[in-house]
Scaffold this active site. Structure first.
Site, short mmCIF file in Angstrom:
data_model
loop_
_atom_site.label_atom_id
_atom_site.label_comp_id
_atom_site.label_asym_id
_atom_site.label_seq_id
_atom_site.Cartn_x
_atom_site.Cartn_y
_atom_site.Cartn_z
N TRP A 221 0.84 -1.21 0.00
CA TRP A 221 0.00 0.00 0.00
C TRP A 221 0.86 1.25 0.00
O TRP A 221 0.63 2.19 -0.77
CB TRP A 221 -0.92 -0.02 1.23
CG TRP A 221 -1.82 1.18 1.36
CD1 TRP A 221 -3.06 1.34 0.81
CD2 TRP A 221 -1.55 2.39 2.09
NE1 TRP A 221 -3.57 2.59 1.16
CE2 TRP A 221 -2.66 3.25 1.94
CE3 TRP A 221 -0.47 2.83 2.86
CZ2 TRP A 221 -2.74 4.50 2.53
CZ3 TRP A 221 -0.53 4.10 3.44
CH2 TRP A 221 -1.66 4.92 3.27
N ALA A 240 -6.11 -2.75 -1.95
CA ALA A 240 -6.29 -3.04 -0.52
C ALA A 240 -6.71 -1.80 0.28
O ALA A 240 -7.03 -1.90 1.46
CB ALA A 240 -5.00 -3.60 0.07
N ASP A 241 -6.75 -0.65 -0.38
CA ASP A 241 -7.10 0.58 0.32
C ASP A 241 -8.59 0.57 0.70
O ASP A 241 -9.47 0.46 -0.16
CB ASP A 241 -6.80 1.79 -0.58
CG ASP A 241 -7.01 3.10 0.14
OD1 ASP A 241 -6.04 3.62 0.71
OD2 ASP A 241 -8.15 3.61 0.14
N ILE A 242 -8.87 0.71 1.99
CA ILE A 242 -10.25 0.64 2.49
C ILE A 242 -11.10 1.77 1.91
O ILE A 242 -12.27 1.58 1.57
CB ILE A 242 -10.27 0.70 4.03
CG1 ILE A 242 -9.46 -0.45 4.63
CG2 ILE A 242 -11.70 0.67 4.55
CD1 ILE A 242 -9.97 -1.82 4.26
#
Length: 286
Positions: A221, A240-242
């Site tokens: 990330w 994968a970044d929320i």
């Protein structure tokens, strides 16, 4: 002191640039004057550069004011603010995709790079797994404690300064134990000559990954964010970044967050401008 006017050939949304930069209390943004003062390090000298819009979205023009080497500074500012990017081409590309609504809302918003490579990595480490508001607060606390202010503009501390900070000092600022260790380890790695940040710009995405991933506290990330916001690579999409997952869910009206397979399919639809998809998705929920 010199002043130079730069005119762009493509539409450019300076208003959105300033609004997003103004979210960070460390940025010297003046919305009324349509201006930002940028802290640059040129030839190891700290220089404040004023960038003020004098044009419109359709006919962008900017006045750059500073001291120091004019040609170098204009080139750096042009790179940082993405003035060389064909925003019309990028905009037209996304109008043909399912991101059309947000590309109409935030039309011609460029990717703005961090002002310094080390600053970018510092911000990434601090922002890991924190909500945006506290991440900005913690970063501001760190820079006010160890950085330098010139003409009202804050400069992040250098690697040499950070390398001498103790874990206990950062813990007192509310850093976690690990995050404090990561910051100091990164700075020491640079000061010792084991990591040359200036070399990263000439590397491929894969080479940058191989160089940075072995460092403690730097995962995929962080590297993807560095590639996007330090090196200006146009096709990054950190799945994968929320925040990105939440933005996709909101935009597409999904009952739950998209899984990795769906995000990969979407990423392929948005190529070769995945970084712009990421930026506009983040912008849609900020």
């Amino acid at each position: 002191m010199w002043r130079k006017t730069v005119e762009l050939q493509n539409p450019y949304n300076w208003e959105q640039v300033l609004q997003r930069l103004a979210m960070d209390p460390l940025h010297a943004v003046d919305i009324e004057k349509s201006e930002i003062k940028v802290p640059l390090i040129v030839n190891e000298t700290e220089i404040v550069v004023s960038v003020q819009s004098t044009g419109t979205l359709a006919a962008p023009a900017f006045v750059i004011t500073s001291e120091g080497p004019e040609e170098d500074i204009i080139q750096r500012i042009s790179t940082i603010f993405g003035w060389q990017q064909d925003m019309e081409r990028i905009h037209s590309h996304f109008l043909q995709t399912n991101l059309r609504p947000i590309f109409k809302t935030f039309a011609y918003t460029p990717i703005v790079l961090e002002f310094n490579y080390f600053d970018c990595l510092v911000r990434c480490i601090i922002h890991q797994q924190l909500n945006l508001k506290f991440a900005f607060t913690l970063t501001e606390r760190f820079v006010h404690t160890y950085g330098k202010q010139i003409d009202g503009v804050w400069f992040y501390p250098t690697p040499a300064v950070v390398a001498k900070i103790t874990v206990e000092e950062l813990r007192a600022l509310q850093f976690s134990q690990r995050k404090a260790e990561y910051m100091i380890h990164l700075a020491q790695h640079i000061v010792s000559g084991h990591l040359h940040l200036d070399d990263l710009g000439a590397m491929s995405d894969e080479e940058v990954m191989k160089t940075l991933l072995p460092l403690r506290g730097i995962g995929p990330w962080t590297v993807q964010n560095f590639l996007m916001f330090a090196l200006g690579r146009p096709n990054m999409f950190p799945k994968a970044d929320i925040g990105l997952q939440r933005a996709v869910q909101q935009l597409l009206g999904l009952s739950q967050k998209p899984d990795d397979h769906m995000l990969e399919e979407l990423k392929q639809q948005w190529e070769p401008y995945g970084s712009y998809a990421s930026l506009y998705l983040w912008r849609s929920i900020e």
